[in-house]
Scaffold this motif. Structure first.
Motif, mmCIF file in Angstrom:
data_model
loop_
_atom_site.group_PDB
_atom_site.id
_atom_site.type_symbol
_atom_site.label_atom_id
_atom_site.label_comp_id
_atom_site.label_asym_id
_atom_site.label_seq_id
_atom_site.Cartn_x
_atom_site.Cartn_y
_atom_site.Cartn_z
ATOM 1 N N PRO A 4 -7.100 9.080 -29.741
ATOM 2 C CA PRO A 4 -7.569 8.111 -28.735
ATOM 3 C C PRO A 4 -9.065 8.261 -28.501
ATOM 4 C CG PRO A 4 -6.393 9.940 -27.702
ATOM 5 C CD PRO A 4 -6.227 10.121 -29.178
ATOM 6 N N PHE A 5 -9.703 7.178 -28.106
ATOM 7 C CA PHE A 5 -11.130 7.270 -27.794
ATOM 8 C C PHE A 5 -11.350 8.196 -26.595
ATOM 9 C CE2 PHE A 5 -11.094 2.891 -29.774
ATOM 10 C CZ PHE A 5 -11.738 3.299 -30.937
ATOM 11 N N SER A 6 -12.553 8.692 -26.460
ATOM 12 C CA SER A 6 -12.854 9.739 -25.467
ATOM 13 C C SER A 6 -12.467 9.330 -24.051
ATOM 14 C CB SER A 6 -14.337 10.079 -25.509
ATOM 15 O OG SER A 6 -14.719 10.529 -26.784
ATOM 16 N N HIS A 7 -12.714 8.065 -23.685
ATOM 17 C CA HIS A 7 -12.511 7.655 -22.293
ATOM 18 C C HIS A 7 -11.040 7.586 -21.893
ATOM 19 C CE1 HIS A 7 -12.199 3.858 -24.456
ATOM 20 N NE2 HIS A 7 -11.600 3.328 -23.405
ATOM 21 N N VAL A 8 -10.119 7.627 -22.875
ATOM 22 C CA VAL A 8 -8.689 7.597 -22.530
ATOM 23 C C VAL A 8 -7.960 8.856 -22.995
ATOM 24 C CG1 VAL A 8 -8.486 5.083 -22.442
ATOM 25 C CG2 VAL A 8 -8.185 6.273 -24.629
ATOM 26 N N ALA A 9 -8.676 9.806 -23.610
ATOM 27 C CA ALA A 9 -8.039 11.021 -24.115
ATOM 28 C C ALA A 9 -7.802 12.015 -22.981
ATOM 29 C CB ALA A 9 -8.910 11.656 -25.198
ATOM 30 N N GLU A 10 -6.674 12.732 -23.046
ATOM 31 C CA GLU A 10 -6.372 13.770 -22.065
ATOM 32 C C GLU A 10 -7.322 14.959 -22.269
ATOM 33 O OE1 GLU A 10 -4.215 13.625 -19.604
ATOM 34 O OE2 GLU A 10 -3.622 11.590 -20.160
ATOM 35 N N PRO A 11 -7.576 15.726 -21.208
ATOM 36 C CA PRO A 11 -8.530 16.850 -21.319
ATOM 37 C C PRO A 11 -8.204 17.817 -22.459
ATOM 38 C CG PRO A 11 -7.988 16.457 -19.020
ATOM 39 C CD PRO A 11 -7.097 15.562 -19.827
ATOM 40 N N GLU A 12 -6.924 18.134 -22.646
ATOM 41 C CA GLU A 12 -6.557 19.086 -23.705
ATOM 42 C C GLU A 12 -6.941 18.541 -25.078
ATOM 43 O OE1 GLU A 12 -4.513 17.925 -21.408
ATOM 44 O OE2 GLU A 12 -4.272 19.671 -20.091
#
Length: 351
Positions: A40-48
Protein backbone atom coordinates in the motif's frame (compact mmCIF):
# COMPACT_ATOMS: atom_id res chain seq x y z
CA UNK A 1 22.51 7.67 12.10
CA UNK A 2 20.30 10.34 13.63
CA UNK A 3 22.76 13.16 14.26
CA UNK A 4 22.64 15.77 11.47
CA UNK A 5 25.54 17.85 12.84
CA UNK A 6 28.07 16.50 10.32
CA UNK A 7 25.65 17.27 7.51
CA UNK A 8 25.36 20.91 8.56
CA UNK A 9 29.09 21.60 8.78
CA UNK A 10 29.38 22.21 5.04
CA UNK A 11 27.12 24.08 2.61
CA UNK A 12 25.31 21.98 0.02
CA UNK A 13 27.46 21.57 -3.10
CA UNK A 14 24.65 22.71 -5.39
CA UNK A 15 25.04 26.23 -3.90
CA UNK A 16 28.51 26.48 -5.44
CA UNK A 17 27.42 28.57 -8.49
CA UNK A 18 29.76 26.58 -10.76
CA UNK A 19 26.93 25.34 -13.02
CA UNK A 20 25.83 26.65 -16.40
CA UNK A 21 24.01 30.03 -16.34
CA UNK A 22 24.33 30.14 -12.54
CA UNK A 23 23.87 33.92 -12.45
CA UNK A 24 20.23 33.34 -13.42
CA UNK A 25 19.63 29.70 -12.45
CA UNK A 26 20.32 28.96 -8.78
CA UNK A 27 19.85 25.19 -9.04
CA UNK A 28 18.45 22.27 -11.01
CA UNK A 29 16.62 19.36 -9.42
CA UNK A 30 15.46 16.03 -10.83
CA UNK A 31 13.15 13.86 -8.76
CA UNK A 32 11.87 10.31 -9.29
CA UNK A 33 8.87 8.78 -7.52
CA UNK A 34 9.01 5.01 -7.01
CA UNK A 35 6.91 2.54 -4.99
CA UNK A 36 7.41 -1.05 -3.93
CA UNK A 37 5.32 -3.62 -5.76
CA UNK A 38 2.22 -5.05 -4.02
CA UNK A 39 2.48 -2.73 -1.02
CA UNK A 40 0.00 0.00 0.00
CA UNK A 41 1.09 3.58 -0.52
CA UNK A 42 2.65 5.29 2.50
CA UNK A 43 -0.41 7.34 3.47
CA UNK A 44 -2.57 4.22 3.95
CA UNK A 45 0.06 1.73 5.20
CA UNK A 46 -0.04 0.52 8.81
CA UNK A 47 2.92 1.56 11.01
CA UNK A 48 4.37 -1.97 11.13
CA UNK A 49 4.35 -2.18 7.34
CA UNK A 50 5.86 1.30 7.00
CA UNK A 51 8.68 0.23 9.32
CA UNK A 52 9.22 -2.96 7.31
CA UNK A 53 9.32 -1.04 3.99
CA UNK A 54 11.70 1.51 5.48
CA UNK A 55 14.12 -1.24 6.54
CA UNK A 56 13.89 -2.89 3.13
CA UNK A 57 14.58 0.34 1.24
CA UNK A 58 17.44 1.40 3.54
CA UNK A 59 19.13 -1.98 3.17
CA UNK A 60 18.85 -1.74 -0.61
CA UNK A 61 20.12 1.85 -0.63
CA UNK A 62 23.18 1.02 1.44
CA UNK A 63 24.10 -1.79 -0.96
CA UNK A 64 24.30 0.59 -3.94
CA UNK A 65 27.58 2.05 -5.16
CA UNK A 66 26.10 5.54 -5.38
CA UNK A 67 24.56 5.78 -1.90
CA UNK A 68 26.43 3.00 -0.10
CA UNK A 69 28.05 5.51 2.26
CA UNK A 70 24.97 7.71 2.64
CA UNK A 71 23.94 9.27 5.92
CA UNK A 72 20.65 7.73 7.07
CA UNK A 73 18.46 10.00 9.19
CA UNK A 74 15.39 8.42 10.78
CA UNK A 75 12.79 11.13 11.33
CA UNK A 76 11.62 9.48 14.59
CA UNK A 77 15.09 10.04 16.06
CA UNK A 78 15.40 13.79 15.51
CA UNK A 79 13.50 16.81 16.81
CA UNK A 80 10.89 18.82 14.90
CA UNK A 81 13.41 21.67 14.67
CA UNK A 82 15.96 19.37 13.02
CA UNK A 83 13.34 18.12 10.58
CA UNK A 84 12.58 21.75 9.71
CA UNK A 85 16.28 22.36 9.05
CA UNK A 86 16.28 19.46 6.58
CA UNK A 87 13.22 21.01 4.91
CA UNK A 88 14.97 24.41 4.72
CA UNK A 89 17.85 22.62 2.97
CA UNK A 90 15.28 21.11 0.54
CA UNK A 91 16.21 17.56 1.59
CA UNK A 92 12.74 16.66 2.88
CA UNK A 93 9.26 18.07 2.30
CA UNK A 94 7.09 20.11 4.67
CA UNK A 95 4.75 17.10 4.68
CA UNK A 96 7.56 14.92 6.03
CA UNK A 97 8.23 17.44 8.82
CA UNK A 98 4.65 16.93 10.03
CA UNK A 99 4.15 13.26 9.14
CA UNK A 100 7.45 11.76 10.19
CA UNK A 101 6.82 8.41 11.89
CA UNK A 102 8.66 5.54 10.14
CA UNK A 103 10.01 8.02 7.57
CA UNK A 104 13.73 8.38 6.76
CA UNK A 105 16.20 10.32 4.67
CA UNK A 106 19.24 8.87 2.91
CA UNK A 107 21.62 11.62 1.81
CA UNK A 108 25.05 11.57 0.23
CA UNK A 109 27.75 13.95 1.44
CA UNK A 110 27.46 17.21 -0.47
CA UNK A 111 23.64 16.83 -0.64
CA UNK A 112 23.50 16.40 -4.40
CA UNK A 113 21.82 13.00 -4.12
CA UNK A 114 19.21 11.91 -1.58
CA UNK A 115 16.11 9.76 -1.04
CA UNK A 116 13.07 10.48 1.09
CA UNK A 117 11.79 7.10 2.29
CA UNK A 118 8.05 6.65 2.90
CA UNK A 119 7.12 10.20 1.98
CA UNK A 120 4.12 10.42 -0.39
CA UNK A 121 5.77 7.61 -2.35
CA UNK A 122 7.96 4.86 -0.86
CA UNK A 123 10.99 6.43 -2.53
CA UNK A 124 11.38 10.06 -3.60
CA UNK A 125 14.83 10.17 -5.17
CA UNK A 126 16.33 13.66 -5.63
CA UNK A 127 19.36 14.88 -7.56
CA UNK A 128 20.54 18.50 -7.32
CA UNK A 129 23.01 20.48 -9.40
CA UNK A 130 24.23 24.04 -9.44
CA UNK A 131 22.94 26.24 -12.27
CA UNK A 132 21.10 24.87 -15.30
CA UNK A 133 22.34 21.28 -15.27
CA UNK A 134 19.20 19.16 -15.59
CA UNK A 135 20.94 16.65 -17.89
CA UNK A 136 23.73 16.06 -15.37
CA UNK A 137 21.23 15.70 -12.52
CA UNK A 138 19.15 13.31 -14.65
CA UNK A 139 22.19 11.14 -15.49
CA UNK A 140 23.05 10.77 -11.80
CA UNK A 141 19.51 9.91 -10.72
CA UNK A 142 19.10 7.49 -13.63
CA UNK A 143 22.22 5.58 -12.57
CA UNK A 144 20.93 5.30 -9.00
CA UNK A 145 17.48 4.25 -10.23
CA UNK A 146 19.10 1.43 -12.24
CA UNK A 147 21.03 0.26 -9.16
CA UNK A 148 17.92 0.28 -6.99
CA UNK A 149 15.87 -1.49 -9.65
CA UNK A 150 18.26 -4.46 -9.33
CA UNK A 151 17.54 -4.69 -5.59
CA UNK A 152 13.88 -3.66 -5.26
CA UNK A 153 10.69 -4.58 -7.14
CA UNK A 154 9.03 -1.33 -8.20
CA UNK A 155 5.29 -1.05 -8.89
CA UNK A 156 5.04 -0.79 -12.68
CA UNK A 157 2.27 -1.13 -15.23
CA UNK A 158 3.02 -1.90 -18.88
CA UNK A 159 0.16 0.40 -19.83
CA UNK A 160 0.71 3.30 -17.37
CA UNK A 161 4.36 3.12 -16.37
CA UNK A 162 5.46 3.62 -12.74
CA UNK A 163 2.53 3.66 -10.29
CA UNK A 164 2.55 6.51 -7.77
CA UNK A 165 0.49 7.73 -4.81
CA UNK A 166 -0.61 10.84 -6.74
CA UNK A 167 -2.02 10.39 -10.23
CA UNK A 168 -0.11 13.44 -11.47
CA UNK A 169 3.15 11.48 -11.12
CA UNK A 170 2.01 8.25 -12.83
CA UNK A 171 4.08 7.33 -15.88
CA UNK A 172 7.73 8.25 -15.59
CA UNK A 173 7.38 9.54 -12.00
CA UNK A 174 9.86 12.19 -13.16
CA UNK A 175 9.83 15.83 -12.11
CA UNK A 176 12.48 18.14 -13.51
CA UNK A 177 12.76 21.65 -12.12
CA UNK A 178 15.03 24.67 -11.97
CA UNK A 179 15.02 27.59 -9.56
CA UNK A 180 15.44 30.70 -11.66
CA UNK A 181 16.03 34.34 -10.68
CA UNK A 182 14.07 36.67 -12.97
CA UNK A 183 14.25 40.28 -11.67
CA UNK A 184 14.55 41.73 -15.17
CA UNK A 185 11.30 40.18 -16.36
CA UNK A 186 9.55 41.21 -13.13
CA UNK A 187 10.74 44.83 -13.38
CA UNK A 188 9.75 45.03 -17.06
CA UNK A 189 6.31 43.57 -16.25
CA UNK A 190 6.92 40.80 -18.78
CA UNK A 191 6.86 37.97 -16.24
CA UNK A 192 3.12 37.28 -16.58
CA UNK A 193 3.46 36.69 -20.33
CA UNK A 194 6.41 34.36 -19.77
CA UNK A 195 4.53 32.37 -17.10
CA UNK A 196 1.47 32.07 -19.36
CA UNK A 197 3.72 30.89 -22.20
CA UNK A 198 5.33 28.22 -19.99
CA UNK A 199 1.93 26.98 -18.85
CA UNK A 200 0.85 26.77 -22.49
CA UNK A 201 3.66 24.23 -23.09
CA UNK A 202 2.60 22.34 -19.94
CA UNK A 203 5.24 23.59 -17.55
CA UNK A 204 4.42 24.72 -14.01
CA UNK A 205 5.71 27.92 -12.37
CA UNK A 206 5.70 28.19 -8.57
CA UNK A 207 7.44 29.90 -5.70
CA UNK A 208 10.96 28.85 -4.81
CA UNK A 209 9.80 26.12 -2.38
CA UNK A 210 7.40 24.46 -4.77
CA UNK A 211 3.66 23.91 -4.58
CA UNK A 212 1.82 26.53 -2.52
CA UNK A 213 4.94 28.59 -1.78
CA UNK A 214 5.09 32.34 -2.29
CA UNK A 215 7.29 33.99 -4.91
CA UNK A 216 9.86 35.96 -2.91
CA UNK A 217 12.96 37.75 -4.18
CA UNK A 218 12.03 37.14 -7.83
CA UNK A 219 12.89 33.43 -7.51
CA UNK A 220 10.63 31.06 -9.45
CA UNK A 221 10.58 27.28 -9.70
CA UNK A 222 9.82 25.97 -13.19
CA UNK A 223 8.98 22.28 -13.60
CA UNK A 224 7.23 19.83 -15.93
CA UNK A 225 3.54 19.29 -15.23
CA UNK A 226 3.02 15.97 -17.04
CA UNK A 227 4.64 12.58 -16.44
CA UNK A 228 2.52 10.44 -18.72
CA UNK A 229 2.94 10.09 -22.48
CA UNK A 230 6.43 11.60 -22.67
CA UNK A 231 9.70 9.71 -22.18
CA UNK A 232 12.13 10.67 -19.43
CA UNK A 233 14.72 11.83 -21.96
CA UNK A 234 12.18 13.94 -23.86
CA UNK A 235 10.97 15.51 -20.59
CA UNK A 236 14.52 16.57 -19.72
CA UNK A 237 15.21 17.90 -23.22
CA UNK A 238 11.90 19.77 -23.27
CA UNK A 239 12.37 21.59 -19.97
CA UNK A 240 16.05 22.35 -20.63
CA UNK A 241 15.08 23.94 -23.93
CA UNK A 242 12.28 26.08 -22.47
CA UNK A 243 14.33 27.28 -19.50
CA UNK A 244 17.10 28.35 -21.89
CA UNK A 245 14.50 30.45 -23.71
CA UNK A 246 13.45 32.03 -20.39
CA UNK A 247 17.12 32.80 -19.68
CA UNK A 248 17.41 34.60 -23.02
CA UNK A 249 14.26 36.63 -22.24
CA UNK A 250 15.72 37.53 -18.83
CA UNK A 251 19.04 38.60 -20.37
CA UNK A 252 17.23 40.85 -22.87
CA UNK A 253 15.15 42.36 -20.05
CA UNK A 254 18.31 43.11 -18.07
CA UNK A 255 19.95 44.72 -21.09
CA UNK A 256 16.83 46.84 -21.60
CA UNK A 257 16.85 47.93 -17.95
CA UNK A 258 20.49 48.95 -18.17
CA UNK A 259 19.88 50.90 -21.36
CA UNK A 260 16.74 52.71 -20.21
CA UNK A 261 17.19 53.15 -16.47
CA UNK A 262 20.81 52.51 -15.61
CA UNK A 263 21.09 55.09 -12.83
CA UNK A 264 17.87 54.00 -11.13
CA UNK A 265 18.94 50.37 -11.39
CA UNK A 266 22.41 51.02 -10.01
CA UNK A 267 20.92 53.08 -7.18
CA UNK A 268 18.60 50.22 -6.18
CA UNK A 269 21.41 47.67 -6.31
CA UNK A 270 23.87 49.74 -4.27
CA UNK A 271 21.17 50.78 -1.75
CA UNK A 272 20.35 47.09 -1.24
CA UNK A 273 24.03 46.30 -0.76
CA UNK A 274 24.38 49.17 1.71
CA UNK A 275 21.36 48.07 3.76
CA UNK A 276 22.56 44.49 4.10
CA UNK A 277 26.06 45.67 5.06
CA UNK A 278 24.76 47.98 7.80
CA UNK A 279 21.26 46.91 8.92
CA UNK A 280 20.78 45.79 12.53
CA UNK A 281 17.37 44.19 11.94
CA UNK A 282 16.22 42.45 8.78
CA UNK A 283 13.36 40.04 8.11
CA UNK A 284 13.80 36.98 5.90
CA UNK A 285 11.41 38.42 3.29
CA UNK A 286 13.26 41.75 3.16
CA UNK A 287 16.55 39.87 2.93
CA UNK A 288 15.34 37.94 -0.08
CA UNK A 289 14.35 41.18 -1.80
CA UNK A 290 17.71 42.83 -1.05
CA UNK A 291 19.67 39.74 -2.10
CA UNK A 292 17.68 39.69 -5.33
CA UNK A 293 18.92 43.19 -6.16
CA UNK A 294 22.52 42.33 -5.22
CA UNK A 295 22.38 39.11 -7.23
CA UNK A 296 21.20 41.17 -10.22
CA UNK A 297 24.11 43.55 -9.60
CA UNK A 298 26.56 40.64 -9.69
CA UNK A 299 24.99 39.32 -12.89
CA UNK A 300 25.36 42.73 -14.55
CA UNK A 301 28.93 43.20 -13.36
CA UNK A 302 27.96 46.19 -11.21
CA UNK A 303 28.99 44.44 -7.96
CA UNK A 304 32.20 42.47 -8.17
CA UNK A 305 33.33 41.99 -4.57
CA UNK A 306 30.79 39.31 -3.54
CA UNK A 307 30.96 35.68 -4.60
CA UNK A 308 27.68 34.31 -5.95
CA UNK A 309 28.26 31.10 -3.95
CA UNK A 310 28.39 33.09 -0.68
CA UNK A 311 25.15 34.84 -1.59
CA UNK A 312 23.54 31.45 -2.34
CA UNK A 313 24.70 30.11 1.02
CA UNK A 314 23.26 33.13 2.83
CA UNK A 315 19.85 32.26 1.34
CA UNK A 316 19.94 28.97 3.26
CA UNK A 317 21.55 30.14 6.51
CA UNK A 318 19.15 33.07 7.09
CA UNK A 319 16.14 30.76 7.44
CA UNK A 320 14.64 30.56 10.94
CA UNK A 321 15.69 27.06 12.00
CA UNK A 322 19.19 27.39 10.60
CA UNK A 323 19.65 30.58 12.63
CA UNK A 324 18.40 28.88 15.76
CA UNK A 325 20.73 25.94 15.18
CA UNK A 326 23.62 28.31 14.52
CA UNK A 327 23.05 30.14 17.80
CA UNK A 328 21.99 27.09 19.80
CA UNK A 329 18.70 28.35 21.18
CA UNK A 330 15.11 29.21 20.34
CA UNK A 331 14.78 32.76 18.99
CA UNK A 332 11.86 35.20 18.98
CA UNK A 333 11.05 37.09 15.76
CA UNK A 334 12.96 40.31 16.69
CA UNK A 335 15.95 38.40 18.00
CA UNK A 336 15.97 36.33 14.84
CA UNK A 337 15.91 39.50 12.69
CA UNK A 338 18.85 40.90 14.70
CA UNK A 339 20.92 37.73 14.43
CA UNK A 340 20.09 37.42 10.74
CA UNK A 341 21.37 40.98 10.17
CA UNK A 342 24.51 40.27 12.27
CA UNK A 343 25.26 37.11 10.31
CA UNK A 344 24.80 38.77 6.92
CA UNK A 345 27.03 41.74 7.86
CA UNK A 346 29.69 39.30 9.02
CA UNK A 347 29.53 37.28 5.79
CA UNK A 348 29.63 40.36 3.53
CA UNK A 349 32.57 41.80 5.49
CA UNK A 350 34.59 38.65 4.66
CA UNK A 351 34.20 39.37 0.97
Amino acid sequence: MADISELLKKPAEWLSSDGDESEIVLSSRVRLARNLENRPFSHVAEPELLAEMSREVKEAVLRTDMLGKATIVDMDDISEGERMILAERRLISEEMVRNYSNRSLAVKEGEKLSIMINEEDHLRIQSFESGLSVRKAFKRIGDLDDELDERLDFAFSKRLGYLTACTTNVGTGLRVSAMVHLPGLVHNNDIRGVIDGLRHVRLTVRGSYGEGSEVVGNFFQISNSITLGLSEADTVTNIDSHIRKVIEFEKKARTSLLREARTLLEDKIWRSYGILKSARLVTSKETMSLISAIRLGIGLGIITDIKLADLNEILIIIQPMHLQRLYGKALGPEERDRIRADHIRSRLKKD
